[in-house]
Write a protein that holds these residues in place. Structure first.
Motif, mmCIF file in Angstrom:
data_model
loop_
_atom_site.group_PDB
_atom_site.id
_atom_site.type_symbol
_atom_site.label_atom_id
_atom_site.label_comp_id
_atom_site.label_asym_id
_atom_site.label_seq_id
_atom_site.Cartn_x
_atom_site.Cartn_y
_atom_site.Cartn_z
ATOM 1 N N ALA A 125 27.544 45.978 39.101
ATOM 2 C CA ALA A 125 27.275 45.314 37.823
ATOM 3 C C ALA A 125 25.800 44.963 37.697
ATOM 4 O O ALA A 125 25.193 45.147 36.629
ATOM 5 C CB ALA A 125 28.142 44.055 37.705
ATOM 6 N N ALA A 126 25.217 44.484 38.798
ATOM 7 C CA ALA A 126 23.802 44.112 38.774
ATOM 8 C C ALA A 126 22.914 45.322 38.525
ATOM 9 O O ALA A 126 21.846 45.214 37.907
ATOM 10 C CB ALA A 126 23.422 43.436 40.088
ATOM 11 N N ALA A 127 23.377 46.484 38.998
ATOM 12 C CA ALA A 127 22.593 47.709 38.824
ATOM 13 C C ALA A 127 22.913 48.407 37.510
ATOM 14 O O ALA A 127 22.326 49.452 37.207
ATOM 15 C CB ALA A 127 22.857 48.656 39.991
ATOM 16 N N GLY A 128 23.830 47.858 36.747
ATOM 17 C CA GLY A 128 24.191 48.465 35.469
ATOM 18 C C GLY A 128 24.974 49.753 35.602
ATOM 19 O O GLY A 128 24.938 50.607 34.707
ATOM 20 N N VAL A 129 25.721 49.919 36.710
ATOM 21 C CA VAL A 129 26.490 51.143 36.962
ATOM 22 C C VAL A 129 27.913 50.959 36.443
ATOM 23 O O VAL A 129 28.569 49.943 36.731
ATOM 24 C CB VAL A 129 26.508 51.477 38.471
ATOM 25 C CG1 VAL A 129 27.370 52.714 38.737
ATOM 26 C CG2 VAL A 129 25.094 51.694 38.980
ATOM 27 N N ASP A 130 28.406 51.925 35.706
ATOM 28 C CA ASP A 130 29.754 51.878 35.151
ATOM 29 C C ASP A 130 30.774 51.875 36.288
ATOM 30 O O ASP A 130 30.718 52.709 37.203
ATOM 31 C CB ASP A 130 29.978 53.090 34.238
ATOM 32 C CG ASP A 130 31.224 52.938 33.382
ATOM 33 O OD1 ASP A 130 31.689 51.794 33.214
ATOM 34 O OD2 ASP A 130 31.728 53.970 32.890
ATOM 35 N N HIS A 131 31.736 50.957 36.244
ATOM 36 C CA HIS A 131 32.729 50.854 37.309
ATOM 37 C C HIS A 131 33.908 50.023 36.821
ATOM 38 O O HIS A 131 33.825 49.332 35.803
ATOM 39 C CB HIS A 131 32.127 50.203 38.555
ATOM 40 C CG HIS A 131 31.806 48.751 38.375
ATOM 41 N ND1 HIS A 131 30.735 48.307 37.623
ATOM 42 C CD2 HIS A 131 32.430 47.619 38.821
ATOM 43 C CE1 HIS A 131 30.702 46.990 37.633
ATOM 44 N NE2 HIS A 131 31.712 46.540 38.339
ATOM 45 N N ARG A 132 35.010 50.101 37.565
ATOM 46 C CA ARG A 132 36.152 49.220 37.331
ATOM 47 C C ARG A 132 36.173 48.184 38.455
ATOM 48 O O ARG A 132 36.296 48.559 39.630
ATOM 49 C CB ARG A 132 37.465 50.006 37.326
ATOM 50 C CG ARG A 132 38.675 49.093 37.110
ATOM 51 C CD ARG A 132 40.002 49.831 37.211
ATOM 52 N NE ARG A 132 41.110 48.880 37.148
ATOM 53 C CZ ARG A 132 42.383 49.219 37.338
ATOM 54 N NH1 ARG A 132 42.704 50.479 37.581
ATOM 55 N NH2 ARG A 132 43.330 48.300 37.281
ATOM 56 N N PRO A 133 36.070 46.894 38.156
ATOM 57 C CA PRO A 133 35.931 45.907 39.229
ATOM 58 C C PRO A 133 37.227 45.553 39.938
ATOM 59 O O PRO A 133 37.199 44.983 41.033
ATOM 60 C CB PRO A 133 35.377 44.673 38.493
ATOM 61 C CG PRO A 133 35.894 44.810 37.098
ATOM 62 C CD PRO A 133 35.917 46.285 36.816
ATOM 63 N N ASP A 134 38.391 45.898 39.342
ATOM 64 C CA ASP A 134 39.650 45.380 39.874
ATOM 65 C C ASP A 134 40.745 46.438 40.020
ATOM 66 O O ASP A 134 41.876 46.230 39.540
ATOM 67 C CB ASP A 134 40.156 44.248 38.984
ATOM 68 C CG ASP A 134 40.378 44.727 37.540
ATOM 69 O OD1 ASP A 134 39.915 45.840 37.202
ATOM 70 O OD2 ASP A 134 41.027 43.986 36.776
ATOM 71 N N PRO A 135 40.495 47.581 40.656
ATOM 72 C CA PRO A 135 41.595 48.521 40.876
ATOM 73 C C PRO A 135 42.610 47.906 41.832
ATOM 74 O O PRO A 135 42.279 46.982 42.588
ATOM 75 C CB PRO A 135 40.906 49.739 41.499
ATOM 76 C CG PRO A 135 39.709 49.171 42.176
ATOM 77 C CD PRO A 135 39.250 48.045 41.300
ATOM 78 N N PRO A 136 43.866 48.373 41.825
ATOM 79 C CA PRO A 136 44.869 47.834 42.745
ATOM 80 C C PRO A 136 44.402 47.962 44.201
ATOM 81 O O PRO A 136 43.965 49.038 44.625
ATOM 82 C CB PRO A 136 46.099 48.702 42.480
ATOM 83 C CG PRO A 136 45.894 49.224 41.097
ATOM 84 C CD PRO A 136 44.424 49.410 40.932
ATOM 85 N N LEU A 137 44.490 46.874 44.948
ATOM 86 C CA LEU A 137 44.117 46.853 46.362
ATOM 87 C C LEU A 137 45.375 46.584 47.161
ATOM 88 O O LEU A 137 46.000 45.518 47.026
ATOM 89 C CB LEU A 137 43.072 45.772 46.627
ATOM 90 C CG LEU A 137 42.554 45.660 48.074
ATOM 91 C CD1 LEU A 137 41.775 46.915 48.461
ATOM 92 C CD2 LEU A 137 41.684 44.411 48.235
ATOM 93 N N GLY A 138 45.764 47.552 47.984
ATOM 94 C CA GLY A 138 47.024 47.447 48.719
ATOM 95 C C GLY A 138 46.853 47.576 50.214
ATOM 96 O O GLY A 138 45.764 47.813 50.731
ATOM 97 N N VAL A 139 47.970 47.433 50.910
ATOM 98 C CA VAL A 139 47.990 47.379 52.370
ATOM 99 C C VAL A 139 48.880 48.481 52.919
ATOM 100 O O VAL A 139 50.001 48.691 52.427
ATOM 101 C CB VAL A 139 48.514 46.006 52.848
ATOM 102 C CG1 VAL A 139 48.760 46.012 54.352
ATOM 103 C CG2 VAL A 139 47.533 44.907 52.483
ATOM 104 N N MET A 140 48.385 49.155 53.926
ATOM 105 C CA MET A 140 49.199 50.098 54.674
ATOM 106 C C MET A 140 49.956 49.302 55.738
ATOM 107 O O MET A 140 49.355 48.695 56.626
ATOM 108 C CB MET A 140 48.302 51.164 55.315
ATOM 109 C CG MET A 140 49.033 52.386 55.792
ATOM 110 S SD MET A 140 47.846 53.695 56.208
ATOM 111 C CE MET A 140 48.985 54.986 56.713
ATOM 112 N N ILE A 141 51.267 49.272 55.633
ATOM 113 C CA ILE A 141 52.092 48.507 56.575
ATOM 114 C C ILE A 141 52.364 49.392 57.788
ATOM 115 O O ILE A 141 53.237 50.257 57.763
ATOM 116 C CB ILE A 141 53.420 48.073 55.915
ATOM 117 C CG1 ILE A 141 53.159 47.232 54.671
ATOM 118 C CG2 ILE A 141 54.283 47.312 56.918
ATOM 119 C CD1 ILE A 141 52.587 45.872 54.925
ATOM 120 N N GLU A 142 51.583 49.171 58.845
ATOM 121 C CA GLU A 142 51.725 50.005 60.043
ATOM 122 C C GLU A 142 51.685 49.193 61.327
ATOM 123 O O GLU A 142 51.774 49.758 62.425
ATOM 124 C CB GLU A 142 50.630 51.086 60.067
ATOM 125 C CG GLU A 142 49.227 50.550 59.916
ATOM 126 C CD GLU A 142 48.194 51.649 59.753
ATOM 127 O OE1 GLU A 142 48.454 52.794 60.184
ATOM 128 O OE2 GLU A 142 47.117 51.367 59.190
#
Length: 554
Positions: free
Chosen positions: A409-426
């Motif tokens: 965001a500070a660099a003005g780069v297009d991005h999605r800040p909140d994609p789903p963040l999940g856990v590999m249950i291993e």
């Protein structure tokens, strides 16, 4: 009834035909009293020729969309390996003939790799032997390929990966005395759809040319001189397999579901962007595991943000409307990287690996997260964390994701800040704490391979304990059920991306435990889709009860 030889592993399918004894080309003879400088000039020329041939094979496989292309890239690097070059040079300067020097150094390097604990590096021992043969082939120069009759069954002591892909397409199948179920030769046979059996033993080498052989890759057997009854049974099986392929092909564009309409999404595991096309061709509804390790291996420097972005974007181009679960770097001290010096570990599977490595190298993690956030604006990207054991692990990763988003965001780069963040249950710890992890995680995915290893306290690469490593053990099923229950209570999706997910026999029980999606090798999707379509939700629940051992002690 003829003689049956049992192999150690096979590539699915049946093949019937005459035996053809495959012979490797003769090794070049060194000129007598050859000066060291002339011998080394021949050696370097052979290195260039062998590396060029291997890279050409890699491109050929890559053009077909097969992940096995990486194998030949890796072998090309081994041909040019500094340890090999220095070792051969030293022996030649000491007066050893070139051919003997190559054989000596290759054998030394192979022995070192074969003694390592990690199965990934043990496979490199076989690669090293194959590299030696490629160098000797290059020294001998171009030789006429043998004329193999159409429909023949190749019989050999062993085949290198390069020799396997060089076999003409009219070969019906092959059987080798050596080799194992996880070797590159049998993996390539599966990728090509060639019925094969490896590890049959020396007896196969005494079969005369022209002898009728029936290769059964599913049972890993070779039947010598089958009688009419055996041939009739084989023909019936071949007809049944062809009919099954036609049935499953008709299901390609149908969503995964049970007979009574309950959805169970079928996704694909991939290891390179090119495999996304295979996933689509086999009817995948998404990617449940995109392994990113290929970006980091066999190179002198880590991949930068733009290179990673391009790789992730390429997958979206093949599957633009599908969810893509991308696993962050999952590597440890058992796979050393030139730019990532890690001390040797007595037990690398319990050491610095997966997210733990990212914690030690947040610079690498930040680069990967930035690339993922950038590509997430173009499609349905989910980020999955490997080797999570505690809620603190997940909290750290979420904070890192926030830092990456702030930097973009500070660099003005297009991005999605909140994609789903999940856990590999291993890990068993992640299962026990699944209710707490589910408060922070957007999704769960069961990594059944490592979950079985850690639950049963069995190294899945341990030769003498192989029978104890069972991903379908009731203890593992109960771990899966606990994680599924926590996900349901938290209202988050849960899937599986380990090998168990691609087993048609396990699919009913996995569905019965309430898993939302099963992710597997693309080629496994049609059979699993067909199996699920045959059962009801009640039957799936009954299968889950059996898997959990609820009916064992009536």
């Amino acid at each position: 009834m003829g003689v049956v030889l049992q192999g150690a592993g096979g590539a699915a399918g049946l093949a019937f035909g005459p035996a053809y004894r495959w012979q490797r080309a003769a090794v070049a003879v060194d000129p007598p009293h050859e000066p060291p400088d002339a011998a080394l000039a021949r050696f370097h020329a052979a290195q260039r020729a062998a590396a060029s041939r291997l890279r050409a094979l890699a491109e050929r496989q890559r053009a077909s969309g097969l992940r096995e292309a990486d194998l030949f890239d890796a072998q090309a690097l081994l041909v040019e390996d500094e340890t090999l070059t220095d070792g051969v040079t030293a022996l030649v300067l000491e007066g050893e003939p070139l051919t003997q020097a190559i054989q000596t150094v290759v054998a030394q390097m192979q022995a070192v790799l074969a003694e390592l604990d990690d199965p990934y590096l043990r496979e490199r021992a076989a690669d090293m032997a194959a590299v030696g043969l490629e160098l000797l082939r290059a020294l001998a120069g171009d030789q006429a390929s043998p004329t193999i009759p159409p429909g023949a069954i190749i019989v050999a002591d062993d085949l290198t990966p390069a020799e396997t892909v060089d076999l003409p397409h009219h070969v019906a199948g092959f059987a080798t005395a050596g080799g194992g179920p996880t070797g590159h030769t049998i993996i390539l046979a599966r990728a090509r759809g060639v019925p094969a059996v490896v590890g049959v033993g020396e007896a196969i080498l005494h079969v005369p040319d022209g002898t009728s052989l029936l290769v059964d890759g599913d049972a890993a057997t070779v039947l010598i001189d089958p009688d009419e009854a055996a041939l009739q049974a084989a023909q019936e099986r071949i007809a049944a397999l062809q009919a099954a392929r036609q049935r499953r092909a008709a299901l390609r564009d149908r969503s995964g579901q049970l007979r009574d309409g309950r959805p169970v999404a079928l996704w694909a595991n991939i290891g390179r962007p090119a495999e996304a096309r295979l996933a689509r061709e086999h009817g995948a509804e998404g990617v449940g595991l995109f392994r990113t390790e290929f970006l980091f291996l066999d190179r002198a420097t880590p991949p930068d943000e733009d290179e990673q972005y391009a790789a992730y974007r390429a997958v979206l181009a093949e599957l633009p409307d599908c969810p893509i679960v991308i696993r962050t770097l999952d590597i440890g001290g058992d796979k050393p990287l030139p730019y990532l010096p890690l001390p040797p570990e007595a037990n690398p599977f319990l050491g610095v690996r997966g997210l733990r490595l990212s914690m030690q190298r947040p610079d690498l993690f930040q680069t990967q997260l930035r690339a993922l956030l950038r590509v997430a604006v173009h499609g349905d990207i989910w980020i999955m964390l490997p080797m999570v054991a505690t809620p603190a692990d997940l909290a750290w990763a979420r904070a890192q994701l926030g830092e990456a988003a702030a930097a973009l965001a500070a660099a003005g780069v297009d991005h999605r800040p909140d994609p789903p963040l999940g856990v590999m249950i291993e890990t068993p710890a992640a299962v026990v704490l699944a209710d707490q992890l589910a408060r922070q995680a957007a999704f769960f995915s069961i990594g059944s391979n490592d979950l079985a290893q850690y639950t049963l306290a069995v190294d899945r690469g341990h030769a003498t304990l192989a029978a104890r490593y069972r991903a379908d053990d009731p203890a593992v099923w109960r771990m899966i059920e606990l994680a599924a229950r926590a996900a349901r209570q938290a209202g988050i999706p849960i899937g599986i991306c380990g090998e168990l997910g691609g087993d048609p026999n396990a699919a009913p029980a996995l569905a019965g435990l309430g898993l939302d999606e099963l992710s597997m090798a693309p080629a496994s999707i049609p059979a699993v889709k067909e199996r699920l379509a045959q059962i009801t939700w009640a039957e799936a629940q009954a299968a889950a009860a059996r898997a959990l051992g609820a009916e064992e002690q009536g």
